[in-house]
Design a protein around this motif. Sequence first.
Motif, PDB file in Angstrom:
ATOM      1  N   PHE A   1       4.721   6.849   0.770  1.00  0.00           N
ATOM      2  CA  PHE A   1       5.633   5.719   0.957  1.00  0.00           C
ATOM      3  C   PHE A   1       7.015   6.134   0.478  1.00  0.00           C
ATOM      4  CE2 PHE A   1       7.925   1.934  -0.331  1.00  0.00           C
ATOM      5  CZ  PHE A   1       7.749   1.113   0.767  1.00  0.00           C
ATOM      6  N   ILE A   2       7.992   5.997   1.370  1.00  0.00           N
ATOM      7  CA  ILE A   2       9.391   6.319   1.069  1.00  0.00           C
ATOM      8  C   ILE A   2      10.141   5.001   0.886  1.00  0.00           C
ATOM      9  CG2 ILE A   2      11.425   7.587   1.781  1.00  0.00           C
ATOM     10  CD1 ILE A   2       8.948   9.324   1.398  1.00  0.00           C
ATOM     11  N   PHE A   3      10.838   4.878  -0.213  1.00  0.00           N
ATOM     12  CA  PHE A   3      11.585   3.648  -0.503  1.00  0.00           C
ATOM     13  C   PHE A   3      12.918   3.694   0.240  1.00  0.00           C
ATOM     14  CE2 PHE A   3       8.692   4.191  -4.012  1.00  0.00           C
ATOM     15  CZ  PHE A   3       8.257   2.910  -4.297  1.00  0.00           C
ATOM     16  N   ASP A   4      12.926   3.122   1.440  1.00  0.00           N
ATOM     17  CA  ASP A   4      14.171   3.091   2.209  1.00  0.00           C
ATOM     18  C   ASP A   4      14.470   1.670   2.676  1.00  0.00           C
ATOM     19  OD1 ASP A   4      12.128   2.953   4.046  1.00  0.00           O
ATOM     20  OD2 ASP A   4      12.526   4.913   4.940  1.00  0.00           O
ATOM     21  N   SER A   5      13.989   1.306   3.849  1.00  0.00           N
ATOM     22  CA  SER A   5      14.356   0.004   4.416  1.00  0.00           C
ATOM     23  C   SER A   5      13.164  -0.946   4.526  1.00  0.00           C
ATOM     24  CB  SER A   5      14.978   0.193   5.802  1.00  0.00           C
ATOM     25  OG  SER A   5      14.071   0.847   6.677  1.00  0.00           O
ATOM     26  N   LYS A   6      11.982  -0.518   4.091  1.00  0.00           N
ATOM     27  CA  LYS A   6      10.799  -1.361   4.204  1.00  0.00           C
ATOM     28  C   LYS A   6      10.350  -1.827   2.830  1.00  0.00           C
ATOM     29  CE  LYS A   6       8.921   0.775   8.422  1.00  0.00           C
ATOM     30  NZ  LYS A   6       7.746   1.462   9.000  1.00  0.00           N
TER      31      LYS A   6
ATOM     32  N   LYS B   1      -1.770   2.594 -10.902  1.00  0.00           N
ATOM     33  CA  LYS B   1      -0.566   3.423 -10.915  1.00  0.00           C
ATOM     34  C   LYS B   1      -0.355   4.028  -9.527  1.00  0.00           C
ATOM     35  CE  LYS B   1      -0.594   4.868 -15.793  1.00  0.00           C
ATOM     36  NZ  LYS B   1      -0.644   6.050 -16.705  1.00  0.00           N
ATOM     37  N   LEU B   2       0.898   3.988  -9.074  1.00  0.00           N
ATOM     38  CA  LEU B   2       1.288   4.705  -7.863  1.00  0.00           C
ATOM     39  C   LEU B   2       1.921   6.019  -8.312  1.00  0.00           C
ATOM     40  CD1 LEU B   2       2.742   1.971  -5.485  1.00  0.00           C
ATOM     41  CD2 LEU B   2       0.395   2.729  -5.791  1.00  0.00           C
ATOM     42  N   LEU B   3       1.233   7.121  -8.033  1.00  0.00           N
ATOM     43  CA  LEU B   3       1.652   8.421  -8.535  1.00  0.00           C
ATOM     44  C   LEU B   3       2.794   8.971  -7.700  1.00  0.00           C
ATOM     45  CD1 LEU B   3      -1.857   9.973  -9.245  1.00  0.00           C
ATOM     46  CD2 LEU B   3      -0.441   8.471 -10.678  1.00  0.00           C
ATOM     47  N   SER B   4       3.762   9.550  -8.397  1.00  0.00           N
ATOM     48  CA  SER B   4       4.955  10.070  -7.724  1.00  0.00           C
ATOM     49  C   SER B   4       4.586  11.281  -6.855  1.00  0.00           C
ATOM     50  CB  SER B   4       6.010  10.479  -8.761  1.00  0.00           C
ATOM     51  OG  SER B   4       6.358   9.383  -9.576  1.00  0.00           O
ATOM     52  N   LYS B   5       5.283  11.371  -5.734  1.00  0.00           N
ATOM     53  CA  LYS B   5       5.058  12.499  -4.828  1.00  0.00           C
ATOM     54  C   LYS B   5       5.579  13.781  -5.475  1.00  0.00           C
ATOM     55  CE  LYS B   5       6.189  14.158  -0.206  1.00  0.00           C
ATOM     56  NZ  LYS B   5       6.970  13.922   1.046  1.00  0.00           N
TER      57      LYS B   5
ATOM     58  N   PHE C   1      -5.404  14.415 -13.193  1.00  0.00           N
ATOM     59  CA  PHE C   1      -4.745  13.119 -13.377  1.00  0.00           C
ATOM     60  C   PHE C   1      -5.057  12.605 -14.783  1.00  0.00           C
ATOM     61  CE2 PHE C   1      -5.328   8.357 -12.501  1.00  0.00           C
ATOM     62  CZ  PHE C   1      -4.028   8.057 -12.852  1.00  0.00           C
ATOM     63  N   PHE C   2      -4.022  12.336 -15.589  1.00  0.00           N
ATOM     64  CA  PHE C   2      -4.203  11.797 -16.934  1.00  0.00           C
ATOM     65  C   PHE C   2      -2.999  10.911 -17.270  1.00  0.00           C
ATOM     66  CE2 PHE C   2      -1.371  15.124 -17.457  1.00  0.00           C
ATOM     67  CZ  PHE C   2      -0.995  15.376 -18.761  1.00  0.00           C
ATOM     68  N   ASP C   3      -2.893  10.503 -18.540  1.00  0.00           N
ATOM     69  CA  ASP C   3      -1.942   9.456 -18.902  1.00  0.00           C
ATOM     70  C   ASP C   3      -0.495   9.890 -18.713  1.00  0.00           C
ATOM     71  OD1 ASP C   3      -2.421  11.258 -21.029  1.00  0.00           O
ATOM     72  OD2 ASP C   3      -1.402   9.897 -22.415  1.00  0.00           O
ATOM     73  N   LYS C   4      -0.224  11.214 -18.748  1.00  0.00           N
ATOM     74  CA  LYS C   4       1.154  11.675 -18.618  1.00  0.00           C
ATOM     75  C   LYS C   4       1.490  12.158 -17.211  1.00  0.00           C
ATOM     76  CE  LYS C   4       1.719  12.798 -23.502  1.00  0.00           C
ATOM     77  NZ  LYS C   4       2.092  13.830 -24.500  1.00  0.00           N
ATOM     78  N   THR C   5       0.609  11.928 -16.274  1.00  0.00           N
ATOM     79  CA  THR C   5       0.934  12.255 -14.886  1.00  0.00           C
ATOM     80  C   THR C   5       2.077  11.361 -14.413  1.00  0.00           C
ATOM     81  OG1 THR C   5      -1.343  12.939 -14.449  1.00  0.00           O
ATOM     82  CG2 THR C   5       0.022  12.409 -12.541  1.00  0.00           C
ATOM     83  N   ALA C   6       3.045  11.954 -13.759  1.00  0.00           N
ATOM     84  CA  ALA C   6       4.230  11.197 -13.334  1.00  0.00           C
ATOM     85  C   ALA C   6       3.826  10.096 -12.349  1.00  0.00           C
ATOM     86  CB  ALA C   6       5.246  12.138 -12.700  1.00  0.00           C
ATOM     87  N   TYR C   7       4.299   8.902 -12.617  1.00  0.00           N
ATOM     88  CA  TYR C   7       4.052   7.778 -11.707  1.00  0.00           C
ATOM     89  C   TYR C   7       5.378   7.090 -11.423  1.00  0.00           C
ATOM     90  CZ  TYR C   7       4.541   4.533 -15.634  1.00  0.00           C
ATOM     91  OH  TYR C   7       5.035   3.807 -16.682  1.00  0.00           O
ATOM     92  N   THR C   8       5.414   6.344 -10.351  1.00  0.00           N
ATOM     93  CA  THR C   8       6.618   5.592  -9.981  1.00  0.00           C
ATOM     94  C   THR C   8       6.494   4.127 -10.366  1.00  0.00           C
ATOM     95  OG1 THR C   8       7.082   7.098  -8.151  1.00  0.00           O
ATOM     96  CG2 THR C   8       8.138   4.946  -8.073  1.00  0.00           C
ATOM     97  N   ILE C   9       5.302   3.537 -10.126  1.00  0.00           N
ATOM     98  CA  ILE C   9       5.083   2.112 -10.406  1.00  0.00           C
ATOM     99  C   ILE C   9       3.735   1.945 -11.092  1.00  0.00           C
ATOM    100  CG2 ILE C   9       4.643  -0.153  -9.363  1.00  0.00           C
ATOM    101  CD1 ILE C   9       6.639   0.556  -7.197  1.00  0.00           C
ATOM    102  N   MET C  10       3.708   1.080 -12.097  1.00  0.00           N
ATOM    103  CA  MET C  10       2.459   0.640 -12.730  1.00  0.00           C
ATOM    104  C   MET C  10       2.410  -0.880 -12.637  1.00  0.00           C
ATOM    105  SD  MET C  10       0.907   1.518 -16.504  1.00  0.00           S
ATOM    106  CE  MET C  10       1.565   0.174 -17.446  1.00  0.00           C
TER     107      MET C  10
ATOM    108  N   VAL D   1       6.014   7.803  -3.437  1.00  0.00           N
ATOM    109  CA  VAL D   1       4.658   7.859  -3.996  1.00  0.00           C
ATOM    110  C   VAL D   1       3.710   8.412  -2.941  1.00  0.00           C
ATOM    111  CG1 VAL D   1       5.068   5.962  -5.597  1.00  0.00           C
ATOM    112  CG2 VAL D   1       4.209   5.468  -3.322  1.00  0.00           C
ATOM    113  N   SER D   2       2.693   9.136  -3.418  1.00  0.00           N
ATOM    114  CA  SER D   2       1.748   9.758  -2.488  1.00  0.00           C
ATOM    115  C   SER D   2       0.295   9.542  -2.884  1.00  0.00           C
ATOM    116  CB  SER D   2       2.015  11.261  -2.380  1.00  0.00           C
ATOM    117  OG  SER D   2       1.891  11.886  -3.651  1.00  0.00           O
ATOM    118  N   ALA D   3       0.027   8.876  -4.027  1.00  0.00           N
ATOM    119  CA  ALA D   3      -1.357   8.655  -4.453  1.00  0.00           C
ATOM    120  C   ALA D   3      -1.432   7.391  -5.285  1.00  0.00           C
ATOM    121  CB  ALA D   3      -1.872   9.856  -5.251  1.00  0.00           C
ATOM    122  N   VAL D   4      -2.664   6.850  -5.390  1.00  0.00           N
ATOM    123  CA  VAL D   4      -2.935   5.671  -6.198  1.00  0.00           C
ATOM    124  C   VAL D   4      -4.033   6.030  -7.187  1.00  0.00           C
ATOM    125  CG1 VAL D   4      -4.589   4.782  -4.486  1.00  0.00           C
ATOM    126  CG2 VAL D   4      -3.610   3.236  -6.166  1.00  0.00           C
TER     127      VAL D   4
END
Length: 603
Positions: free
Chosen positions: A131-136, A158-162, A171-180, A411-414
Amino acid sequence: MQFQWDWLCFSVLLFNAVSAESQGSEVEVEDFDKNSEDANVDKGGSSLEVVYKTPKPTGEVYFTETFDDGILSGWVLSQTKKEDTDDDIAKYDGRWEIEPLKENMVPGDRGLVLKSVAKHHAISAMLTQPFIFDSKPLIIQYEVNFQDGIDCGGAYVKLLSKSDDLNLEYFFDKTAYTIMFGPDKCGEDYKLHFIFRHKHPKTGDYEEKHAKRPDVDLKKFYTDKKTHLYTLVLKPDNTFEVSIDQTIVAKGSLLEDMVPPVNPPREIEDPNDKKPEDWDERAKIPDLTAVKPDDWNEDEPPNIEDPDAVKPEGWLDDAPEYISDPNAKKPEDWDEEMDGEWEAPQIPNPNCETAPGCGEWVRPMMNNPNYKGKWKPPMIDNPNYQGIWSPQKIPNPDYFEDPHPFQMTPVSAVGLELWSMTSDIYFDNFIICSEKEVADRWAADGWGLKKLVASANEPGMFSQLVTAAEERPWLWILYILTLALPVGLGVLFCWPSKKIDEDLEYKKTDIAKTKTKGELEQDIQGQDEELDGPNDNAGDGEDDGGEDEDTEEENETAQGRHEEEGNKSNKSGSEDEMKEADESTGSGDGPAKSVRKRRVRKD
């Protein structure tokens, strides 16, 4: 007025009938979506039989999961350990299972269940497309059921950052995420997280931005053991909405309603600025010119004996307040060499129970009227007061302005990365999409059926009231007052009242009506015919005389009644009516005169 009382009585009776019917009736089942699958309701039972089909997305989606196939297809269990944690609990070895709900189960529906207690859990899956944060807009929606309640633990996603090096096995607690986003609870702190990681445009560092807490009570969503639907909507105009069960509980702006703010302040306090040594922050100071008064005695005690107190009559001065228990006996195993001399336990003196007091009488204490305490000079305004010192403001060297915080890291994973002290947390029907209609239809086909079944299986209203009263006994008083109020009103307003003579007399509207001369002559003629009838059929003279006397008495009675009614009519009628009555009675022969003309003995 009688019409209004009738309506009031009818309303009270109708309210009682509706209340009784609602207590005995079954809970109505709400039809969520007319387009969802048909449900067959068994009216004879307390549960709802439904025909369930796995929800299918009706538009473009980035991720969906129902778990109805019973396998974790595409999901990856974490194989790493949590950092900075003891080795015995650091590993992500919490167990996951795919199971149906314990209560209010929909046949054919299953979900992902967290099974372990006091263990770290981590499981994740890739999106079908990033998911790319643009116009949708971005819409995240899923279901949670705390089947056994929740003591301390989370159910957020968590939505994990691409990233090119993203490996779901690590995948653990310090994995980069965009949204929780999602519910979390520990102790009595009930939370609903919405956090996004914002990238500093100058330094490139990431900082968590937390949405403000919802202004609703979240406790029931954690304790009612029902399946609840959590939805987050992020829009390109930098606004967001958080919903539970399709009801908005929080909304705001990414620019204004996040803590800390996305954009830093333009000015900050100068870290190098220091308060001058002669800066005076005292608003009040002692008056140095004040002098202690000569009569100020600082040696007076705050309390003294009450000189007016008198010892109560019957006070037993020689009787002790406590005496040895006469019934106590020394234990057989008492060793005076080891335990010392045995003494009976003390008990209150029974003689003091009926007396005002026992022992030496002491005067009670009272406040000393002469006590003033330590003298201090009064406080006055400080002429050198400069206010509370604060560092001066300087331009913020790290200031920036990000007008579009919605444009976050793709984001590319949940994933679910959780710790819980309670097991059997149920997750189901994940969807990530951009259209609200798609998410609503998905919810109707999944969560909507769960709500239908749960509503049908709820106990009746009467059972719910009894259950609530068992937990809160004071509700019984409220129930009794609620039932007694309509009954009391019904008795008060609907009970038939006795009509007293005074009420009947007030209701009389018999105002004397004036009659014309012709009407009076007709009345007189009718009375003459009534009098002539018995005279024609009369026998001897004695009988005629007796009848004339009776007739005369009756006419006098009628005359008196006519005059009385005439007087009443004159009092209650208008002046014009009084005139007409006087003229009509004066111009012709009235009834009284005509009757008297016929008082002639035929003998």
